[in-house]
Design a protein around this motif. Structure first.
Motif, PDB file in Angstrom:
ATOM      1  N   ARG A  63       0.840  -1.209   0.000  1.00  0.00           N
ATOM      2  CA  ARG A  63       0.000   0.000   0.000  1.00  0.00           C
ATOM      3  C   ARG A  63       0.869   1.250   0.000  1.00  0.00           C
ATOM      4  N   LEU A  64       1.946   1.233   0.766  1.00  0.00           N
ATOM      5  CA  LEU A  64       2.846   2.376   0.833  1.00  0.00           C
ATOM      6  C   LEU A  64       3.485   2.638  -0.532  1.00  0.00           C
ATOM      7  N   GLU A  65       3.907   1.599  -1.205  1.00  0.00           N
ATOM      8  CA  GLU A  65       4.476   1.755  -2.552  1.00  0.00           C
ATOM      9  C   GLU A  65       3.445   2.312  -3.524  1.00  0.00           C
ATOM     10  N   GLU A  66       2.221   1.813  -3.415  1.00  0.00           N
ATOM     11  CA  GLU A  66       1.138   2.298  -4.281  1.00  0.00           C
ATOM     12  C   GLU A  66       0.875   3.787  -4.037  1.00  0.00           C
ATOM     13  N   LEU A  67       0.839   4.177  -2.781  1.00  0.00           N
ATOM     14  CA  LEU A  67       0.605   5.582  -2.441  1.00  0.00           C
ATOM     15  C   LEU A  67       1.750   6.466  -2.917  1.00  0.00           C
ATOM     16  N   ARG A  68       2.967   5.997  -2.779  1.00  0.00           N
ATOM     17  CA  ARG A  68       4.125   6.790  -3.236  1.00  0.00           C
ATOM     18  C   ARG A  68       4.117   6.946  -4.749  1.00  0.00           C
ATOM     19  N   ARG A  69       3.727   5.889  -5.471  1.00  0.00           N
ATOM     20  CA  ARG A  69       3.604   6.012  -6.931  1.00  0.00           C
ATOM     21  C   ARG A  69       2.521   7.022  -7.289  1.00  0.00           C
ATOM     22  N   ALA A  70       1.390   6.949  -6.589  1.00  0.00           N
ATOM     23  CA  ALA A  70       0.300   7.890  -6.852  1.00  0.00           C
ATOM     24  C   ALA A  70       0.726   9.314  -6.536  1.00  0.00           C
ATOM     25  N   ARG A  71       1.526   9.468  -5.491  1.00  0.00           N
ATOM     26  CA  ARG A  71       2.005  10.803  -5.102  1.00  0.00           C
ATOM     27  C   ARG A  71       2.923  11.376  -6.172  1.00  0.00           C
TER      28      ARG A  71
ATOM     29  N   ILE B 257       0.234   8.354   3.308  1.00  0.00           N
ATOM     30  CA  ILE B 257       1.595   7.812   3.325  1.00  0.00           C
ATOM     31  C   ILE B 257       2.136   7.808   4.751  1.00  0.00           C
ATOM     32  N   PHE B 258       1.984   8.926   5.455  1.00  0.00           N
ATOM     33  CA  PHE B 258       2.477   9.006   6.828  1.00  0.00           C
ATOM     34  C   PHE B 258       1.777   7.983   7.724  1.00  0.00           C
TER      35      PHE B 258
END
Length: 197
Positions: A123-131, A153-154
Protein backbone atom coordinates in the motif's frame (compact mmCIF):
# COMPACT_ATOMS: atom_id res chain seq x y z
CA UNK A 1 -14.10 12.15 8.12
CA UNK A 2 -17.06 14.47 8.43
CA UNK A 3 -19.10 14.39 5.25
CA UNK A 4 -21.61 16.68 6.93
CA UNK A 5 -19.15 19.50 7.60
CA UNK A 6 -17.38 18.98 4.29
CA UNK A 7 -20.60 19.46 2.33
CA UNK A 8 -21.49 22.50 4.41
CA UNK A 9 -18.05 24.01 3.74
CA UNK A 10 -18.54 23.57 -0.02
CA UNK A 11 -22.07 25.02 0.17
CA UNK A 12 -20.64 28.00 2.04
CA UNK A 13 -18.98 28.95 -1.24
CA UNK A 14 -22.16 28.77 -3.33
CA UNK A 15 -25.41 26.76 -3.71
CA UNK A 16 -24.88 23.36 -5.36
CA UNK A 17 -26.87 20.34 -6.43
CA UNK A 18 -26.06 16.83 -5.24
CA UNK A 19 -23.88 15.51 -8.04
CA UNK A 20 -22.07 18.85 -8.14
CA UNK A 21 -21.30 18.46 -4.41
CA UNK A 22 -19.93 14.99 -5.07
CA UNK A 23 -17.67 16.31 -7.83
CA UNK A 24 -16.50 19.25 -5.71
CA UNK A 25 -15.79 17.01 -2.73
CA UNK A 26 -13.68 14.65 -4.83
CA UNK A 27 -11.91 17.55 -6.55
CA UNK A 28 -11.05 19.16 -3.21
CA UNK A 29 -9.84 15.93 -1.56
CA UNK A 30 -7.82 14.63 -4.47
CA UNK A 31 -10.36 11.91 -5.18
CA UNK A 32 -9.01 9.89 -2.24
CA UNK A 33 -12.46 9.34 -0.76
CA UNK A 34 -15.39 8.61 -2.99
CA UNK A 35 -18.87 9.57 -1.92
CA UNK A 36 -21.91 8.07 -3.55
CA UNK A 37 -24.73 10.37 -4.51
CA UNK A 38 -27.15 8.59 -2.16
CA UNK A 39 -24.89 9.38 0.79
CA UNK A 40 -24.80 13.02 -0.26
CA UNK A 41 -28.59 13.30 -0.52
CA UNK A 42 -29.09 11.53 2.81
CA UNK A 43 -26.67 13.98 4.41
CA UNK A 44 -28.37 16.95 2.75
CA UNK A 45 -31.75 15.83 4.06
CA UNK A 46 -30.36 15.59 7.60
CA UNK A 47 -28.76 19.02 7.21
CA UNK A 48 -32.13 20.38 6.06
CA UNK A 49 -33.86 18.75 9.02
CA UNK A 50 -31.31 20.40 11.34
CA UNK A 51 -31.86 23.83 9.75
CA UNK A 52 -28.36 24.05 8.27
CA UNK A 53 -29.36 24.08 4.59
CA UNK A 54 -32.44 24.84 2.55
CA UNK A 55 -33.64 23.05 -0.55
CA UNK A 56 -34.39 25.18 -3.60
CA UNK A 57 -36.66 24.51 -6.52
CA UNK A 58 -35.47 22.39 -9.42
CA UNK A 59 -33.94 24.23 -12.37
CA UNK A 60 -34.71 23.56 -16.04
CA UNK A 61 -32.39 20.52 -15.94
CA UNK A 62 -34.05 19.06 -12.85
CA UNK A 63 -31.16 19.96 -10.53
CA UNK A 64 -32.24 20.88 -7.01
CA UNK A 65 -29.82 23.41 -5.57
CA UNK A 66 -29.09 23.38 -1.84
CA UNK A 67 -28.17 26.57 -0.02
CA UNK A 68 -26.45 26.95 3.33
CA UNK A 69 -28.29 28.78 6.13
CA UNK A 70 -26.79 31.19 8.65
CA UNK A 71 -26.74 28.36 11.20
CA UNK A 72 -24.90 26.21 8.64
CA UNK A 73 -22.32 28.95 8.13
CA UNK A 74 -21.80 29.13 11.88
CA UNK A 75 -21.27 25.36 12.00
CA UNK A 76 -18.68 25.55 9.20
CA UNK A 77 -16.80 28.33 11.01
CA UNK A 78 -16.84 26.35 14.27
CA UNK A 79 -15.67 23.18 12.49
CA UNK A 80 -12.77 24.94 10.77
CA UNK A 81 -11.77 26.70 14.01
CA UNK A 82 -11.78 23.54 16.14
CA UNK A 83 -9.16 20.78 16.29
CA UNK A 84 -10.18 17.28 15.29
CA UNK A 85 -10.78 15.21 18.43
CA UNK A 86 -8.93 11.94 17.99
CA UNK A 87 -9.46 10.79 21.58
CA UNK A 88 -12.60 8.96 20.43
CA UNK A 89 -10.91 7.36 17.44
CA UNK A 90 -12.67 4.67 15.50
CA UNK A 91 -11.80 1.09 16.39
CA UNK A 92 -8.59 0.02 14.74
CA UNK A 93 -9.28 -3.32 13.09
CA UNK A 94 -5.59 -4.16 12.79
CA UNK A 95 -4.88 -3.50 16.48
CA UNK A 96 -7.89 -5.64 17.46
CA UNK A 97 -6.90 -8.42 15.06
CA UNK A 98 -3.33 -8.54 16.34
CA UNK A 99 -4.31 -8.41 20.02
CA UNK A 100 -6.71 -11.30 19.45
CA UNK A 101 -4.14 -13.24 17.43
CA UNK A 102 -1.60 -12.79 20.23
CA UNK A 103 -3.98 -14.18 22.86
CA UNK A 104 -5.71 -16.99 20.93
CA UNK A 105 -4.14 -20.41 21.54
CA UNK A 106 -2.62 -21.91 18.40
CA UNK A 107 -2.57 -18.69 16.37
CA UNK A 108 0.78 -17.55 14.97
CA UNK A 109 0.70 -13.79 15.69
CA UNK A 110 4.09 -13.36 13.99
CA UNK A 111 2.55 -14.71 10.76
CA UNK A 112 -0.30 -12.22 11.11
CA UNK A 113 2.28 -9.43 11.43
CA UNK A 114 4.24 -10.67 8.40
CA UNK A 115 1.09 -10.82 6.29
CA UNK A 116 0.05 -7.33 7.35
CA UNK A 117 3.55 -5.94 6.82
CA UNK A 118 3.42 -7.19 3.22
CA UNK A 119 0.06 -5.51 2.69
CA UNK A 120 1.23 -2.29 4.37
CA UNK A 121 4.43 -2.10 2.30
CA UNK A 122 2.49 -2.75 -0.91
CA UNK A 123 0.00 0.00 0.00
CA UNK A 124 2.85 2.38 0.83
CA UNK A 125 4.48 1.76 -2.55
CA UNK A 126 1.14 2.30 -4.28
CA UNK A 127 0.61 5.58 -2.44
CA UNK A 128 4.12 6.79 -3.24
CA UNK A 129 3.60 6.01 -6.93
CA UNK A 130 0.30 7.89 -6.85
CA UNK A 131 2.00 10.80 -5.10
CA UNK A 132 4.66 10.97 -7.83
CA UNK A 133 2.13 10.85 -10.65
CA UNK A 134 0.03 13.83 -11.50
CA UNK A 135 -0.31 16.93 -13.51
CA UNK A 136 0.56 20.51 -12.67
CA UNK A 137 1.90 20.31 -9.10
CA UNK A 138 0.93 23.95 -8.46
CA UNK A 139 -2.73 23.48 -9.39
CA UNK A 140 -5.12 23.69 -6.42
CA UNK A 141 -6.49 20.20 -7.11
CA UNK A 142 -2.95 18.76 -7.20
CA UNK A 143 -2.04 20.41 -3.91
CA UNK A 144 -5.23 19.09 -2.27
CA UNK A 145 -4.50 15.63 -3.65
CA UNK A 146 -0.92 15.70 -2.38
CA UNK A 147 -2.07 16.72 1.11
CA UNK A 148 -4.43 13.75 1.29
CA UNK A 149 -1.88 11.32 -0.18
CA UNK A 150 0.83 12.56 2.19
CA UNK A 151 -1.47 11.94 5.16
CA UNK A 152 -2.14 8.42 3.89
CA UNK A 153 1.60 7.81 3.32
CA UNK A 154 2.48 9.01 6.83
CA UNK A 155 -0.25 6.78 8.30
CA UNK A 156 1.07 3.75 6.38
CA UNK A 157 4.64 4.52 7.53
CA UNK A 158 3.39 4.78 11.12
CA UNK A 159 1.58 1.45 10.72
CA UNK A 160 4.82 -0.18 9.50
CA UNK A 161 6.69 1.19 12.54
CA UNK A 162 3.91 -0.07 14.84
CA UNK A 163 4.15 -3.52 13.26
CA UNK A 164 7.90 -3.53 13.98
CA UNK A 165 7.17 -2.55 17.58
CA UNK A 166 4.45 -5.20 17.94
CA UNK A 167 6.74 -7.87 16.51
CA UNK A 168 9.48 -6.98 19.02
CA UNK A 169 6.97 -6.87 21.89
CA UNK A 170 5.54 -10.30 21.04
CA UNK A 171 9.02 -11.80 20.51
CA UNK A 172 9.88 -10.85 24.10
CA UNK A 173 7.18 -13.21 25.42
CA UNK A 174 7.00 -16.97 24.97
CA UNK A 175 3.97 -18.06 22.95
CA UNK A 176 2.41 -19.98 25.83
CA UNK A 177 2.52 -16.90 28.10
CA UNK A 178 0.16 -14.93 25.87
CA UNK A 179 -2.50 -17.55 25.16
CA UNK A 180 -5.70 -16.90 27.09
CA UNK A 181 -8.27 -19.58 27.81
CA UNK A 182 -11.90 -18.55 27.96
CA UNK A 183 -12.79 -17.06 31.30
CA UNK A 184 -14.94 -19.16 33.60
CA UNK A 185 -16.42 -16.05 35.24
CA UNK A 186 -20.09 -15.76 34.39
CA UNK A 187 -21.04 -12.44 32.86
CA UNK A 188 -23.60 -10.50 34.86
CA UNK A 189 -25.51 -9.41 31.83
CA UNK A 190 -27.11 -11.48 29.14
CA UNK A 191 -30.25 -13.32 28.34
CA UNK A 192 -31.78 -14.81 31.47
CA UNK A 193 -32.26 -18.56 31.62
CA UNK A 194 -35.75 -19.79 30.81
CA UNK A 195 -37.81 -21.21 33.63
CA UNK A 196 -38.65 -24.89 33.31
CA UNK A 197 -42.17 -25.46 32.02
Amino acid sequence: MSVRQSLLAILDQAPCYGYQLRTEFERRTGGAWALNVGQIYNTLERLERDGLVTRGAADEHGHVYWEISDAGRQEVRAWLATGVDRSQAARDELAMKLSLAATLPGVDAAAVIRTQRGATVARLEELRRARGAGSDAAAPEAIARSLVLDAMIFAAEAEARWLDHAEAELAAHPDHALALDLSTDRPRRGRPARAAA
